[in-house]
Scaffold this motif. Structure first.
Motif, mmCIF file in Angstrom:
data_model
loop_
_atom_site.group_PDB
_atom_site.id
_atom_site.type_symbol
_atom_site.label_atom_id
_atom_site.label_comp_id
_atom_site.label_asym_id
_atom_site.label_seq_id
_atom_site.Cartn_x
_atom_site.Cartn_y
_atom_site.Cartn_z
ATOM 1 N N LEU A 26 128.401 2.669 43.956
ATOM 2 C CA LEU A 26 127.077 3.139 43.537
ATOM 3 C C LEU A 26 126.692 2.678 42.137
ATOM 4 O O LEU A 26 125.512 2.636 41.811
ATOM 5 N N VAL A 27 127.684 2.364 41.305
ATOM 6 C CA VAL A 27 127.415 2.129 39.886
ATOM 7 C C VAL A 27 127.453 0.644 39.535
ATOM 8 O O VAL A 27 128.010 -0.169 40.261
ATOM 9 N N ASP A 28 126.866 0.296 38.375
ATOM 10 C CA ASP A 28 126.869 -1.083 37.877
ATOM 11 C C ASP A 28 128.154 -1.411 37.118
ATOM 12 O O ASP A 28 128.516 -2.565 36.982
ATOM 13 N N PHE A 29 128.820 -0.387 36.589
ATOM 14 C CA PHE A 29 130.046 -0.573 35.819
ATOM 15 C C PHE A 29 131.198 0.184 36.489
ATOM 16 O O PHE A 29 131.610 1.255 36.012
ATOM 17 N N PRO A 30 131.743 -0.344 37.591
ATOM 18 C CA PRO A 30 132.794 0.386 38.317
ATOM 19 C C PRO A 30 134.086 0.551 37.524
ATOM 20 O O PRO A 30 134.860 1.472 37.794
ATOM 21 N N ASP A 31 134.316 -0.301 36.527
ATOM 22 C CA ASP A 31 135.532 -0.165 35.728
ATOM 23 C C ASP A 31 135.484 1.053 34.810
ATOM 24 O O ASP A 31 136.522 1.511 34.324
ATOM 25 N N ASP A 32 134.292 1.579 34.561
ATOM 26 C CA ASP A 32 134.134 2.740 33.687
ATOM 27 C C ASP A 32 134.264 4.069 34.428
ATOM 28 O O ASP A 32 134.185 5.131 33.804
ATOM 29 N N VAL A 33 134.451 4.030 35.740
ATOM 30 C CA VAL A 33 134.592 5.261 36.521
ATOM 31 C C VAL A 33 135.974 5.854 36.252
ATOM 32 O O VAL A 33 136.994 5.187 36.400
ATOM 33 N N LEU A 34 135.986 7.111 35.839
ATOM 34 C CA LEU A 34 137.233 7.793 35.516
ATOM 35 C C LEU A 34 137.196 9.202 36.091
ATOM 36 O O LEU A 34 136.223 9.931 35.905
#
Length: 76
Positions: A12-20
């Motif tokens: 869903l997000v543009d920055f999947p690496d920032d999902v925590l």
């Protein structure tokens, strides 16, 4: 459960690496705190909170077999 939340949110997000996803467990409840990039918070919440409500529904249903109450908090 942590993997389930990440699997739902990352596309869903543009920055999947920032999902925590952080887990806080008490005697009677488990709280999952979902953190996303500041630019993606609107995508995760959705219009009138519909996306957030859908994510919570799936998480609560998946955790219904556990004896503890499950909560999902969404933030930056």
């Amino acid at each position: 459960m942590k993997e389930l939340i990440e699997t739902i949110v990352k596309p869903l997000v543009d920055f999947p690496d920032d999902v925590l996803v952080q887990i806080k467990e008490d005697d009677s409840k488990i709280t999952y705190h979902l953190s996303v990039n500041k630019a993606d918070i609107g995508k995760v919440i959705g219009k009138q909170g519909r996306v957030a409500k859908a994510i919570r529904t799936v998480v609560y249903a998946a955790g219904s077999s556990q004896q503890k109450k499950i909560f999902l908090e969404i933030g930056e």
